[in-house]
Design a protein around this motif. Sequence first.
Motif, PDB file in Angstrom:
ATOM      1  N   PRO A   1       3.396   6.486  -1.955  1.00 19.86           N
ATOM      2  CA  PRO A   1       1.937   6.412  -1.810  1.00 19.86           C
ATOM      3  C   PRO A   1       1.335   5.134  -2.402  1.00 19.86           C
ATOM      4  N   GLU A   2       2.120   4.416  -3.234  1.00 18.81           N
ATOM      5  CA  GLU A   2       1.617   3.174  -3.847  1.00 18.81           C
ATOM      6  C   GLU A   2       1.726   1.985  -2.893  1.00 18.81           C
ATOM      7  N   LEU A   3       2.508   2.123  -1.815  1.00 16.60           N
ATOM      8  CA  LEU A   3       2.769   0.972  -0.942  1.00 16.60           C
ATOM      9  C   LEU A   3       1.499   0.342  -0.360  1.00 16.60           C
ATOM     10  N   PRO A   4       0.543   1.119   0.175  1.00 13.38           N
ATOM     11  CA  PRO A   4      -0.658   0.486   0.741  1.00 13.38           C
ATOM     12  C   PRO A   4      -1.411  -0.393  -0.265  1.00 13.38           C
ATOM     13  N   SER A   5      -1.547   0.067  -1.510  1.00 12.78           N
ATOM     14  CA  SER A   5      -2.267  -0.736  -2.509  1.00 12.78           C
ATOM     15  C   SER A   5      -1.454  -1.973  -2.906  1.00 12.78           C
ATOM     16  N   GLN A   6      -0.106  -1.837  -2.925  1.00 18.62           N
ATOM     17  CA  GLN A   6       0.744  -2.996  -3.243  1.00 18.62           C
ATOM     18  C   GLN A   6       0.621  -4.067  -2.158  1.00 18.62           C
ATOM     19  N   ILE A   7       0.608  -3.630  -0.891  1.00 21.00           N
ATOM     20  CA  ILE A   7       0.452  -4.581   0.215  1.00 21.00           C
ATOM     21  C   ILE A   7      -0.933  -5.213   0.171  1.00 21.00           C
ATOM     22  N   ALA A   8      -1.966  -4.404  -0.138  1.00 22.17           N
ATOM     23  CA  ALA A   8      -3.330  -4.938  -0.236  1.00 22.17           C
ATOM     24  C   ALA A   8      -3.415  -6.023  -1.308  1.00 22.17           C
ATOM     25  N   SER A   9      -2.728  -5.820  -2.446  1.00 17.34           N
ATOM     26  CA  SER A   9      -2.736  -6.812  -3.529  1.00 17.34           C
ATOM     27  C   SER A   9      -2.083  -8.114  -3.084  1.00 17.34           C
ATOM     28  N   LEU A  10      -0.961  -8.008  -2.345  1.00 16.72           N
ATOM     29  CA  LEU A  10      -0.275  -9.207  -1.855  1.00 16.72           C
ATOM     30  C   LEU A  10      -1.153  -9.971  -0.866  1.00 16.72           C
ATOM     31  N   LEU A  11      -1.819  -9.248   0.021  1.00 15.63           N
ATOM     32  CA  LEU A  11      -2.715  -9.888   0.992  1.00 15.63           C
ATOM     33  C   LEU A  11      -3.854 -10.607   0.269  1.00 15.63           C
TER      34      LEU A  11
ATOM     35  N   ARG B   1      -3.856 -11.744  -2.833  1.00 13.28           N
ATOM     36  CA  ARG B   1      -3.334 -12.881  -3.589  1.00 13.28           C
ATOM     37  C   ARG B   1      -3.139 -14.100  -2.690  1.00 13.28           C
ATOM     38  N   HIS B   2      -2.703 -13.857  -1.449  1.00 11.86           N
ATOM     39  CA  HIS B   2      -2.455 -14.973  -0.524  1.00 11.86           C
ATOM     40  C   HIS B   2      -3.669 -15.295   0.359  1.00 11.86           C
ATOM     41  N   ALA B   3      -4.766 -14.563   0.154  1.00 12.62           N
ATOM     42  CA  ALA B   3      -5.997 -14.766   0.938  1.00 12.62           C
ATOM     43  C   ALA B   3      -5.734 -14.660   2.442  1.00 12.62           C
ATOM     44  N   ILE B   4      -4.988 -13.630   2.814  1.00 17.55           N
ATOM     45  CA  ILE B   4      -4.675 -13.384   4.229  1.00 17.55           C
ATOM     46  C   ILE B   4      -5.356 -12.090   4.661  1.00 17.55           C
ATOM     47  N   SER B   5      -5.972 -12.120   5.837  1.00 20.43           N
ATOM     48  CA  SER B   5      -6.637 -10.928   6.363  1.00 20.43           C
ATOM     49  C   SER B   5      -5.606  -9.854   6.693  1.00 20.43           C
ATOM     50  N   ALA B   6      -5.940  -8.611   6.364  1.00 22.16           N
ATOM     51  CA  ALA B   6      -5.032  -7.489   6.673  1.00 22.16           C
ATOM     52  C   ALA B   6      -4.751  -7.408   8.170  1.00 22.16           C
ATOM     53  N   ARG B   7      -5.700  -7.877   8.976  1.00 26.54           N
ATOM     54  CA  ARG B   7      -5.529  -7.801  10.431  1.00 26.54           C
ATOM     55  C   ARG B   7      -4.448  -8.745  10.952  1.00 26.54           C
ATOM     56  N   GLN B   8      -3.980  -9.658  10.110  1.00 27.00           N
ATOM     57  CA  GLN B   8      -2.900 -10.556  10.524  1.00 27.00           C
ATOM     58  C   GLN B   8      -1.517  -9.964  10.261  1.00 27.00           C
ATOM     59  N   LEU B   9      -1.482  -8.806   9.580  1.00 28.68           N
ATOM     60  CA  LEU B   9      -0.205  -8.187   9.219  1.00 28.68           C
ATOM     61  C   LEU B   9      -0.011  -6.871   9.973  1.00 28.68           C
ATOM     62  N   THR B  10       1.202  -6.665  10.475  1.00 32.33           N
ATOM     63  CA  THR B  10       1.586  -5.398  11.104  1.00 32.33           C
ATOM     64  C   THR B  10       2.863  -4.902  10.444  1.00 32.33           C
ATOM     65  N   VAL B  11       2.921  -3.596  10.170  1.00 33.65           N
ATOM     66  CA  VAL B  11       4.166  -2.993   9.688  1.00 33.65           C
ATOM     67  C   VAL B  11       4.812  -2.235  10.841  1.00 33.65           C
TER      68      VAL B  11
ATOM     69  N   ARG C   1       7.469 -13.055   0.854  1.00 36.96           N
ATOM     70  CA  ARG C   1       8.020 -14.244   1.522  1.00 36.96           C
ATOM     71  C   ARG C   1       7.307 -14.502   2.850  1.00 36.96           C
ATOM     72  N   ALA C   2       7.067 -13.437   3.595  1.00 37.27           N
ATOM     73  CA  ALA C   2       6.424 -13.566   4.907  1.00 37.27           C
ATOM     74  C   ALA C   2       5.004 -14.106   4.770  1.00 37.27           C
ATOM     75  N   LEU C   3       4.257 -13.613   3.775  1.00 31.76           N
ATOM     76  CA  LEU C   3       2.880 -14.071   3.577  1.00 31.76           C
ATOM     77  C   LEU C   3       2.850 -15.519   3.092  1.00 31.76           C
ATOM     78  N   THR C   4       3.818 -15.891   2.248  1.00 30.76           N
ATOM     79  CA  THR C   4       3.919 -17.285   1.792  1.00 30.76           C
ATOM     80  C   THR C   4       4.139 -18.209   2.988  1.00 30.76           C
ATOM     81  N   GLN C   5       4.984 -17.782   3.931  1.00 25.77           N
ATOM     82  CA  GLN C   5       5.233 -18.575   5.143  1.00 25.77           C
ATOM     83  C   GLN C   5       3.974 -18.672   5.998  1.00 25.77           C
TER      84      GLN C   5
END
Length: 296
Positions: free
Chosen positions: A185-195, A197-207, A156-160
């Motif tokens: 351990p799967e979380l980093p790859s799941q987040i990478a896939s979402l980024l 898919r939405h064509a968003i740079s990882a540097r725009q996201l903070t956890v 939802r956050a990436l869609t916004q």
Amino acid sequence: HTHGVVDALAAASTVRGSLEAPIVIDGIALNVEASIGIAVMGEHAQDPDALLQRADAALAHARSHCSGVEVYSAECDHFDATRLTLLGEVRGALERGEFVLHYQPKVDLRSRRITGVEALVRWHHPQLGTLLPPSFIPLIEQTALVGPLTLYVIERALTQMVAWDRRGIRLQMAVNLSARNLLDPELPSQIASLLHRHAISARQLTVEVTESAAMVDPDRAVAVLEALRDSGVGVSIDDFGTGNASIEYLATLPASELKIDRSFVTDMLENARAEAIVRSTIDLARNLGLTTVAEG
């Protein structure tokens, strides 16, 4: 064998005390904490089955409130029923889109511009109205449902972010992770896939993670956070100053940001101790190469 609530509380205290010493298994010291529920025959129930049910309800209350020991009350039954009902509704709520995000702005104090936002989840429950995180997140965090909820929030956050970007608004996005997320351990790859898919740079996201969440299983938490940092995602230590992590441990966390808890920020102009904590935290962050965020 005990007589009455006072006697039962004394016995519970003794039991908890007996578990305070670490248990050593294969040379590893493990700290065990007990939660205890109390119900008294004749006072809270009239038969053994009802007594056990009510002691179990008190136990669930003690666990969820991290209070250690709870004596049965009507609130325990109500809470447990509400808790089970809410948990049973989470999957359907995810499918129906009942979880919505509100965005809290992050302001750069030098430029006075909004440079990012933190995504805060709300549950628009059809019967109970808008629920804030404390009423449902602690329940979900104890189950495997926290994984799907976290990915839902990030999606939802990436869609916004994409919608804002189309309007020329480019912002950093922060989302919260729970202790259970840090064991996956799967979380980093799941987040990478979402980024991707939405064509968003990882540097725009903070956890954002709290000290206490990162300390549940430090080795696994560091591994997950390092994988996220390696991909370019930022890591923020949330509510800094309220946990009990050592400075040495903090230095091992692959963090890029410290968020000073609002309890210190709110009082820093009137309270010399709060000001000293804020000042020293900013110095610590600078020495570790981290940026600092003031909460509240």
